[in-house]
Write an enzyme that holds these catalytic residues in place. Structure first.
Site: not given
Ligand code: WT7
Length: 692
Positions: A560-563
Site C-alpha cells: 500500500r502507498v496510503d495509510d
C-alpha cells in the site's frame, strides 16, 4: 529444457498486433524470457496441455480480444449464465473520468437474473444435484458434514422463506455475523435468492465495529450463532451481537430479529443469554419452512452485497457490489486463475467475512458447480499439520491461502507437511499481500512437491475478483510476482503526476477502464467513492498499491502507498487504530505505522503521547491495546506500543510518518532530513525510548 523451448516457440508465433499492448511487448519478444531462464518456473507440459489457457499465445489472443472488444468478450461469457431476460442494447456503460462527470459503472444493465439461481438451481438442472457442493470440516478433527447441490438448495430455500416471512424484502440489508459454518454461505445465498443485500461482518470484529456497521446499513435482522470454537478457545459470538445491538439501539437503530444458530459443538442453547422478544433459534424455525422458494429476479445492477473495508481515513467504507457483473466476473476468474475442472476439489482457507470468502468460497466456486471445502477451525489446531490432513482427507486439488499462513507453517518442522501425501494437489493459490520469494518457494517445493503452479492473485475488496494473476498453464512463473492482468483488465502504472509509464518501471497501480466485477459505489457516499478512488489520478481507478513491472512485463506488487496496513492479509486503516487509542482517557495523541513482521507481513506499531502528567506503565500499555481490541477486534491489536512524549511534526503540525516508520523499523541511519521538524529533538527522545 523442452518446456522452456516450447514456451519460447509459442511466443515466436504470437499473433501480430499483440505488441500494441505495451506491457506485453517484452513477453511477445520471447528473448527477454529466454535470458532469464534461471528465474523462471515453467508449468509441466502435462499441466499446460490440459489447461484452459495452455500458453502465453492463447492468453494474448484472449486478452487482446477482451481489451479491444470488451462488450463482445464479456457478453459471450455472460451468455452461458441463466438470465430471465437478456441485458439491454449496451453491454456496459462507464465513466471513470471525474473530469467528465460522475463516476458510473454498469454492466449488463437491464439483464434480469439471480445469482443464487445460477449457483444452485442451474447446477441442479444440469444434473449436479447429487454432487457435493460443500464439504464442511469442523474445528475438531473428525467432526464434519457435507451438502450436495440439491441439499444446499433446500437449505437456502428454507431460510429464504423465513426471511420473507419476517418481512425482509428486495433491497433490505441483512447483517451476518457468523463463523465458517455451512450456515454462512447458506445465509448469503438465501439473501441473494430474495434480493436482500447481505452484509457479512467478519466474526472477529468487536461489538463496537459490528454496531458501527449495523448503524450504517440498518438491517431488519442480524444472523449469528451462539458461539464458536477456534482451536481450543470458545468465542461467545452472541454476547458480542447483544452488545452491538444494545449499542446500535442507543444510536437509534433497532433490529427486530436476531436469528441465532445453535452451534452445539461450542455451546449449548441453555447457557446462551436470550432476549425473548427479539431472539429466535435458527433450529426452531428454519426446518419448518418449505424447501422450495421462488426466486426474486433482479436487475444486473441491483445490489448483491455490502462489505465494509478499511480506508486511510475515518470510518469503514461500505463497498457495494451488484449482481450481474460480479456474477460473471467471479465465475470467470475462478475458472481461469485456478484452471478449474469439474473433477477438482477446491479449498480456500479464507473466511466469508472478507471479500475472498465472498468471491472464492461462496460465489465463484458454486457458479462453476465446484465442490468446495469450508473449514471452521484454526489451521494449526490440533497441530501445524492440520491443513495437509484436510487436503488428504478431501483429496483437495486446488488449495488457496494467504502468505501469512504459509509463513507461519514454515516455522514448524517440515515433517508436519511431509507426513501427509498431498498427492491430490495440482494448483496452489496465494492472496492478501505480496508473497515473499522464500515463502513462495517453500509453498511450491514442499507443499506442492514442485509440481503445482501457484496463482498469486492480486485484487481487492473493491475489485470483486482477480485483477492480476497467473494463469497456471500459461505462464512461466517468477516467485513473488502476480504476473499479468486478467482478461479485460487494463492495469497501468502511473507516476506521481498520473502519467502512464511503460516498460520497466515502478509507480502507482491504476486501472484504465471498468471490468464487470468492479464495485459501483460506497454505500451512502458516492462522493467518497469518487474522491478516494478516482480523483487521485483523473481518468483512472486508483488501487492504493504500488507496483513495479520488470523487463519481461511481469508485475510485482510492492504494498500500500496510503495509510493502510496489511496485517496477515487484513486491511487496517492507521486512522482507525489511532482513533481507538486516543479514545483512551489517558492517551492524548497517537500515530500508527506498519512495520515488517516475520509472519503477519506487517505488524502494527503505535506511537502514543500520554495526557500531561500521566506516567507510562505496563498496565497502561495493556489497557491501550485493550481499547483497540474492543473497538476494532483482536486482529488489529498493536504489536508494539512506543511511548512518545512528543511526535515528530512539521511546523504546520503534520506528523512525519516517514520518520516514524524509520524509527519503528530501527533504520536509524535512514532518518533523512529532520531539519524541517518543529522540534528536531523529539527524534532523539523517541529513539531513547524505543525499548521502554
Ligand atoms: C489489498 C486489498 C483481495 C483479497 C484479500 C485482501 C493487498 C491482496 C495481493 C497479492 C500483493 C496483495 C493489496 C491490496 N493484496 N492480494 N496477491 N499481492 N498484494 O483484500 O482487504 O481488500 O485488501 O491487499 O495491498 O490493495 P483487501
Amino acid at each position: 529444457t523442452t518446456n522452456h523451448l516450447r514456451h519460447v516457440e509459442s511466443m515466436a508465433t504470437m499473433p501480430s498486433g499483440a505488441g500494441n499492448i505495451p506491457h506485453l511487448n517484452a513477453i511477445v519478444l520471447g528473448e527477454a524470457l529466454a535470458s532469464e531462464e534461471n528465474d523462471l518456473i515453467f508449468p509441466s507440459d502435462d499441466f499446460s496441455r490440459q489447461a484452459h489457457v495452455p500458453s502465453p499465445r492463447k492468453y494474448l489472443e484472449m486478452y487482446k480480444r477482451s481489451i479491444e472488444d470488451p462488450a463482445g468478450f464479456w457478453s459471450d461469457i455472460a451468455s452461458s449464465f441463466y438470465w430471465k431476460q437478456k441485458w439491454g442494447q449496451q453491454v456496459y456503460l462507464e465513466n471513470l473520468d471525474v473530469r467528465k462527470g460522475n463516476i458510473r459503472i454498469e454492466w449488463f444493465k437491464g439483464g434480469i437474473t439471480n445469482i443464487c439461481y445460477n449457483c444452485l438451481d442451474s447446477n441442479v438442472e444440469a444434473g449436479l444435484g447429487d454432487k457435493i457442493a460443500l464439504y464442511w470440516e469442523g474445528n475438531e478433527p473428525g467432526v464434519d458434514a457435507t451438502l450436495t447441490y440439491i441439499q444446499l438448495l433446500h437449505n437456502v430455500c428454507q431460510l429464504a422463506n423465513y426471511l420473507k416471512d419476517i418481512g425482509v424484502k428486495k433491497g433490505d440489508a441483512v447483517v451476518v455475523y457468523l463463523p465458517m459454518l455451512m450456515e454462512l454461505p447458506i445465509t448469503m445465498l438465501a439473501c441473494a435468492r430474495i434480493g436482500a443485500v447481505h452484509s457479512v461482518v467478519f466474526a472477529g470484529f468487536s461489538a463496537e465495529s459490528l454496531a458501527q456497521r449495523i448503524v450504517d446499513c440498518k438491517p431488519k435482522v442480524v444472523i449469528t450463532c451462539n458461539a464458536v470454537k477456534r482451536g481450543s478457545k470458545v468465542i461467545h459470538l452472541k454476547d458480542i451481537v447483544d452488545a452491538a445491538l444494545f449499542e446500535s439501539s442507543q444510536s437509534g437503530v433497532s433490529v427486530d430479529v436476531c436469528l441465532t444458530y445453535e452451534n452445539q459443538s461450542a455451546m449449548k442453547k441453555e447457557s446462551t443469554k436470550w432476549q425473548e422478544e427479539r431472539d429466535v433459534w435458527w433450529q426452531d424455525v428454519i426446518p419448518k419452512y418449505p424447501t422450495t422458494c421462488a426466486v426474486e429476479w433482479v436487475d444486473a445492477e441491483d445490489p448483491l452485497f455490502l462489505l465494509y473495508t478499511s480506508g486511510s481515513t475515518g470510518k469503514p467504507k461500505g463497498v457495494v457490489h451488484t449482481t450481474g457483473g460480479y456474477m460473471v466476473y467471479t465465475a470467470t476468474t475462478f475458472k481461469y486463475a485456478f484452471d478449474y475442472k469439474p473433477s477438482d476439489i477446491y479449498w480456500c482457507t479464507a473466511d466469508c467475512g472478507w471479500i475472498t470468502g465472498h468471491s472464492y468460497v461462496t460465489y465463484g466456486p458454486l457458479l462453476n458447480g465446484a465442490s468446495a471445502v469450508i473449514f471452521e477451525g484454526a489451521p494449526n489446531y490440533p497441530n501445524p499439520g492440520r491443513c495437509w490432513d484436510i487436503v488428504d482427507k478431501y483429496q483437495v486439488t486446488i488449495f488457496y491461502t494467504a502468505p501469512t499462513l504459509v509463513r507461519s507453517l514454515m516455522r514448524d518442522s517440515d515433517e508436519y507437511v511431509t507426513r501427509y501425501s498431498r498427492k491430490s494437489l495440482r494448483v496452489l493459490g496465494s492472496v492478501g499481500e505480496p508473497i515473499n520469494p522464500s515463502a513462495w518457494r517453500w509453498f511450491f517445493n514442499l507443499v506442492g512437491d514442485s509440481k503445482c503452479p501457484i496463482s498469486d492473485t492480486w485484487w481487492q475488496t473493491e475489485t470483486g475478483g482477480f485483477m492480476i494473476t497467473p494463469l497456471p498453464g500459461a505462464w512461466p512463473q517468477k516467485p513473488g510476482s502476480a504476473t499479468f492482468p486478467f482478461f479485460g483488465v487494463q492495469a497501468v502504472i502511473v507516476d506521481e503526476k498520473g502519467v502512464e509509464i511503460e516498460g520497466e518501471c515502478s509507480g502507482y497501480l491504476c486501472v484504465k477502464s471498468s471490468w464487470p466485477g468492479a464495485f459501483r459505489t460506497l454505500y451512502g457516499d458516492h462522493e467518497r467513492y469518487e474522491t478516494t478512488y478516482f480523483k487521485p489520478f483523473p481518468g483512472y481507478y486508483f488501487s492504493g498499491d504500488g507496483c513495479s513491472r520488470d523487463k519481461d512485463g511481469y508485475h510485482w506488487l510492492t504494498g500500500r502507498v496510503d495509510d493502510v496496513i496489511n496485517v496477515s492479509g487484513h486491511r487496517i486503516g492507521t486512522a482507525e487504530v489511532e482513533s481507538a487509542l486516543v479514545s483512551h482517557p489517558q492517551c492524548a495523541e497517537a500515530a500508527v505505522v506498519g512495520v515488517e513482521h516475520e509472519v503477519k507481513g506487517q505488524g502494527i506499531y503505535a506511537f502514543v503521547t500520554l495526557v500531561e502528567g500521566v506516567p507510562y506503565s505496563e498496565e497502561l500499555r495493556k489497557s491501550l491495546i485493550l481499547n483497540v481490541r474492543k473497538q476494532i477486534g483482536a486482529f488489529a491489536a498493536p504489536d508494539k506500543v512506543h511511548w512518545a512524549p512528543g511526535l515528530p511534526k512539521t511546523r504546520s503540525g503534520k506528523i512525519m510518518r516517514r520518520i516514524l516508520r524509520k524509527i519503528a523499523s530501527r533504520q536509524l541511519d535512514e532518518l533523512g532530513d529532520t531539519s524541517t521538524l518543529a522540534d528536531p529533538n523529539v527524534v532523539e527522545q523517541l529513539i531513547a525510548l524505543a525499548d521502554v
